[in-house]
Design a protein around this motif. Structure first.
Motif, PDB file in Angstrom:
ATOM      1  N   GLY A  39       2.583   4.404   1.588  1.00 38.98           N
ATOM      2  CA  GLY A  39       1.268   3.871   1.237  1.00 38.98           C
ATOM      3  C   GLY A  39       0.769   2.743   2.112  1.00 38.98           C
ATOM      4  O   GLY A  39      -0.364   2.780   2.601  1.00 38.98           O
ATOM      5  N   TYR A  40       1.626   1.730   2.345  1.00 37.46           N
ATOM      6  CA  TYR A  40       1.176   0.571   3.115  1.00 37.46           C
ATOM      7  C   TYR A  40       0.806   0.969   4.540  1.00 37.46           C
ATOM      8  O   TYR A  40      -0.199   0.521   5.089  1.00 37.46           O
ATOM      9  CB  TYR A  40       2.260  -0.521   3.122  1.00 37.46           C
ATOM     10  CG  TYR A  40       1.828  -1.739   3.885  1.00 37.46           C
ATOM     11  CD1 TYR A  40       0.857  -2.601   3.363  1.00 37.46           C
ATOM     12  CD2 TYR A  40       2.362  -2.028   5.139  1.00 37.46           C
ATOM     13  CE1 TYR A  40       0.435  -3.712   4.067  1.00 37.46           C
ATOM     14  CE2 TYR A  40       1.946  -3.136   5.849  1.00 37.46           C
ATOM     15  CZ  TYR A  40       0.986  -3.974   5.312  1.00 37.46           C
ATOM     16  OH  TYR A  40       0.565  -5.067   6.018  1.00 37.46           O
ATOM     17  N   GLU A  41       1.615   1.834   5.138  1.00 41.16           N
ATOM     18  CA  GLU A  41       1.336   2.289   6.508  1.00 41.16           C
ATOM     19  C   GLU A  41       0.026   3.085   6.550  1.00 41.16           C
ATOM     20  O   GLU A  41      -0.774   2.939   7.467  1.00 41.16           O
ATOM     21  CB  GLU A  41       2.498   3.143   7.007  1.00 41.16           C
ATOM     22  CG  GLU A  41       2.397   3.500   8.472  1.00 41.16           C
ATOM     23  CD  GLU A  41       3.580   4.320   8.972  1.00 41.16           C
ATOM     24  OE1 GLU A  41       3.583   4.635  10.164  1.00 41.16           O
ATOM     25  OE2 GLU A  41       4.486   4.641   8.180  1.00 41.16           O
ATOM     26  N   LEU A  42      -0.195   3.918   5.534  1.00 35.97           N
ATOM     27  CA  LEU A  42      -1.416   4.733   5.482  1.00 35.97           C
ATOM     28  C   LEU A  42      -2.664   3.868   5.329  1.00 35.97           C
ATOM     29  O   LEU A  42      -3.713   4.177   5.891  1.00 35.97           O
ATOM     30  CB  LEU A  42      -1.335   5.751   4.344  1.00 35.97           C
ATOM     31  CG  LEU A  42      -0.352   6.906   4.568  1.00 35.97           C
ATOM     32  CD1 LEU A  42      -0.087   7.649   3.268  1.00 35.97           C
ATOM     33  CD2 LEU A  42      -0.865   7.864   5.642  1.00 35.97           C
ATOM     34  N   THR A  43      -2.560   2.770   4.573  1.00 39.46           N
ATOM     35  CA  THR A  43      -3.746   1.905   4.373  1.00 39.46           C
ATOM     36  C   THR A  43      -4.235   1.317   5.691  1.00 39.46           C
ATOM     37  O   THR A  43      -5.422   1.040   5.834  1.00 39.46           O
ATOM     38  CB  THR A  43      -3.462   0.738   3.395  1.00 39.46           C
ATOM     39  OG1 THR A  43      -2.360  -0.030   3.871  1.00 39.46           O
ATOM     40  CG2 THR A  43      -3.209   1.232   1.993  1.00 39.46           C
ATOM     41  N   ARG A  44      -3.333   1.143   6.648  1.00 42.55           N
ATOM     42  CA  ARG A  44      -3.741   0.559   7.940  1.00 42.55           C
ATOM     43  C   ARG A  44      -4.745   1.448   8.673  1.00 42.55           C
ATOM     44  O   ARG A  44      -5.561   0.966   9.447  1.00 42.55           O
ATOM     45  CB  ARG A  44      -2.514   0.299   8.818  1.00 42.55           C
ATOM     46  CG  ARG A  44      -1.634  -0.788   8.248  1.00 42.55           C
ATOM     47  CD  ARG A  44      -0.643  -1.312   9.225  1.00 42.55           C
ATOM     48  NE  ARG A  44      -0.108  -0.271  10.107  1.00 42.55           N
ATOM     49  CZ  ARG A  44       1.129  -0.241  10.544  1.00 42.55           C
ATOM     50  NH1 ARG A  44       1.984  -1.165  10.174  1.00 42.55           N
ATOM     51  NH2 ARG A  44       1.544   0.703  11.354  1.00 42.55           N
ATOM     52  N   TYR A  64      -3.090   4.856  -3.310  1.00 41.32           N
ATOM     53  CA  TYR A  64      -1.854   5.172  -4.031  1.00 41.32           C
ATOM     54  C   TYR A  64      -2.109   6.199  -5.133  1.00 41.32           C
ATOM     55  O   TYR A  64      -1.297   7.105  -5.351  1.00 41.32           O
ATOM     56  CB  TYR A  64      -1.217   3.900  -4.606  1.00 41.32           C
ATOM     57  CG  TYR A  64      -0.410   3.135  -3.581  1.00 41.32           C
ATOM     58  CD1 TYR A  64       0.882   3.531  -3.253  1.00 41.32           C
ATOM     59  CD2 TYR A  64      -0.941   2.036  -2.925  1.00 41.32           C
ATOM     60  CE1 TYR A  64       1.630   2.839  -2.305  1.00 41.32           C
ATOM     61  CE2 TYR A  64      -0.207   1.336  -1.976  1.00 41.32           C
ATOM     62  CZ  TYR A  64       1.083   1.748  -1.671  1.00 41.32           C
ATOM     63  OH  TYR A  64       1.814   1.074  -0.723  1.00 41.32           O
ATOM     64  N   ALA A  65      -3.248   6.079  -5.810  1.00 42.89           N
ATOM     65  CA  ALA A  65      -3.599   7.032  -6.869  1.00 42.89           C
ATOM     66  C   ALA A  65      -3.794   8.436  -6.283  1.00 42.89           C
ATOM     67  O   ALA A  65      -3.353   9.434  -6.871  1.00 42.89           O
ATOM     68  CB  ALA A  65      -4.857   6.574  -7.598  1.00 42.89           C
ATOM     69  N   LEU A  66      -4.439   8.518  -5.120  1.00 46.39           N
ATOM     70  CA  LEU A  66      -4.668   9.819  -4.483  1.00 46.39           C
ATOM     71  C   LEU A  66      -3.358  10.435  -3.991  1.00 46.39           C
ATOM     72  O   LEU A  66      -3.158  11.643  -4.086  1.00 46.39           O
ATOM     73  CB  LEU A  66      -5.658   9.688  -3.318  1.00 46.39           C
ATOM     74  CG  LEU A  66      -7.113   9.421  -3.702  1.00 46.39           C
ATOM     75  CD1 LEU A  66      -7.980   9.276  -2.456  1.00 46.39           C
ATOM     76  CD2 LEU A  66      -7.676  10.519  -4.597  1.00 46.39           C
ATOM     77  N   LYS A  69      -1.763  11.981  -6.913  1.00 48.09           N
ATOM     78  CA  LYS A  69      -2.486  13.208  -7.255  1.00 48.09           C
ATOM     79  C   LYS A  69      -2.058  14.353  -6.332  1.00 48.09           C
ATOM     80  O   LYS A  69      -1.796  15.468  -6.782  1.00 48.09           O
ATOM     81  CB  LYS A  69      -3.993  12.957  -7.140  1.00 48.09           C
ATOM     82  CG  LYS A  69      -4.872  14.157  -7.443  1.00 48.09           C
ATOM     83  CD  LYS A  69      -6.350  13.755  -7.319  1.00 48.09           C
ATOM     84  CE  LYS A  69      -7.270  14.895  -7.665  1.00 48.09           C
ATOM     85  NZ  LYS A  69      -7.391  15.881  -6.603  1.00 48.09           N
ATOM     86  N   LEU A  70      -1.967  14.070  -5.030  1.00 51.36           N
ATOM     87  CA  LEU A  70      -1.569  15.092  -4.059  1.00 51.36           C
ATOM     88  C   LEU A  70      -0.139  15.561  -4.313  1.00 51.36           C
ATOM     89  O   LEU A  70       0.171  16.743  -4.176  1.00 51.36           O
ATOM     90  CB  LEU A  70      -1.717  14.561  -2.630  1.00 51.36           C
ATOM     91  CG  LEU A  70      -3.156  14.270  -2.172  1.00 51.36           C
ATOM     92  CD1 LEU A  70      -3.159  13.598  -0.795  1.00 51.36           C
ATOM     93  CD2 LEU A  70      -4.009  15.533  -2.142  1.00 51.36           C
ATOM     94  N   GLU A  71       0.720  14.620  -4.717  1.00 52.99           N
ATOM     95  CA  GLU A  71       2.106  14.996  -5.059  1.00 52.99           C
ATOM     96  C   GLU A  71       2.126  15.874  -6.304  1.00 52.99           C
ATOM     97  O   GLU A  71       2.812  16.894  -6.344  1.00 52.99           O
ATOM     98  CB  GLU A  71       2.950  13.743  -5.309  1.00 52.99           C
ATOM     99  CG  GLU A  71       3.397  13.048  -4.040  1.00 52.99           C
ATOM    100  CD  GLU A  71       4.340  11.898  -4.338  1.00 52.99           C
ATOM    101  OE1 GLU A  71       5.466  12.153  -4.823  1.00 52.99           O
ATOM    102  OE2 GLU A  71       3.953  10.740  -4.093  1.00 52.99           O
ATOM    103  N   LYS A  72       1.354  15.488  -7.305  1.00 50.19           N
ATOM    104  CA  LYS A  72       1.306  16.244  -8.570  1.00 50.19           C
ATOM    105  C   LYS A  72       0.816  17.673  -8.327  1.00 50.19           C
ATOM    106  O   LYS A  72       1.282  18.616  -8.957  1.00 50.19           O
ATOM    107  CB  LYS A  72       0.376  15.519  -9.555  1.00 50.19           C
ATOM    108  CG  LYS A  72       0.383  16.107 -10.939  1.00 50.19           C
ATOM    109  CD  LYS A  72      -0.525  15.314 -11.863  1.00 50.19           C
ATOM    110  CE  LYS A  72      -0.584  15.984 -13.225  1.00 50.19           C
ATOM    111  NZ  LYS A  72      -1.538  15.339 -14.126  1.00 50.19           N
TER     112      LYS A  72
END
Length: 197
Positions: A39-44, A64-66, A69-72
């Protein structure tokens, strides 16, 4: 039938004005296509000074919520990875289904002119990262689609001139024609620049 299709089967249909999946989700799938991440790396990739942030902004909490969702939905797979002796981080990678969903989306032109502003620009961002030839092919497909849409709109205008049409309907039609003409000029300009890269 895929997991995503199973989960959406029987649910009420979304408004035709809303895309099936928002561009922000495809942006995450596109980034995960390039390799597993957290998550932190993706936010960059969405921070103000990046190219992607010019068209697509995503707050950390929503990101993080998305990802969840993608994992689910089975489009991404997550696992814990040790960072230190007592600390782990959640690493996410694309599933094969997620890769197929992204590749199919990337290859198709957007169907509505209003989707040029966000969805197409996100597609163009990822196509360009894969190379000029892929970006040129995407722009060409979009150009062809918009040209066919413009011709259809002009036919509608011709028909409405032969009938007594209401002024508001005519304004909407003229606006859509102007939008498509503008999009075609812009797409032609992109093609020219991409060919020169």
């Amino acid at each position: 039938m895929t997991k995503v299709e199973n989960e959406t089967k029987g649910k009420s249909k979304k408004s035709p004005l809303q895309p099936e999946r928002p561009a922000t989700e495809f942006a995450l799938l596109g980034l995960l296509c390039e390799g597993a991440s957290h998550g932190y790396e993706l936010t960059r990739h969405f921070s103000e000074d990046t190219e992607l942030a010019q068209v697509c902004q995503l707050e950390m909490s929503l990101l993080y919520a998305l990802l969840k969702k993608l994992e689910k939905e089975g489009l991404a797979l997550g696992h814990e990875e040790p960072v230190s002796e007592h600390k782990t981080r959640h690493v996410v990678e694309l599933s094969e289904e997620g890769r197929q969903v992204f590749e199919k989306w990337l290859a198709q032109p957007v169907k509505r002119t209003r989707e040029m502003r966000l969805d197409f620009l996100v597609k163009l961002y990822f196509a360009r990262r894969r190379g000029s030839n892929i970006a040129i092919a995407l722009v060409q497909r979009q150009y062809d689609y918009n040209l066919s849409l413009l011709n259809h709109l002009k036919e509608e205008r011709k028909k409405s001139q032969n009938q007594e049409s209401n002024i508001y309907k005519r304004w909407v039609l003229e606006f859509r024609i102007e939008q498509n003409e503008g999009s075609l000029r812009w797409l032609a300009s992109c093609q020219k620049e991409l060919a020169g890269e």
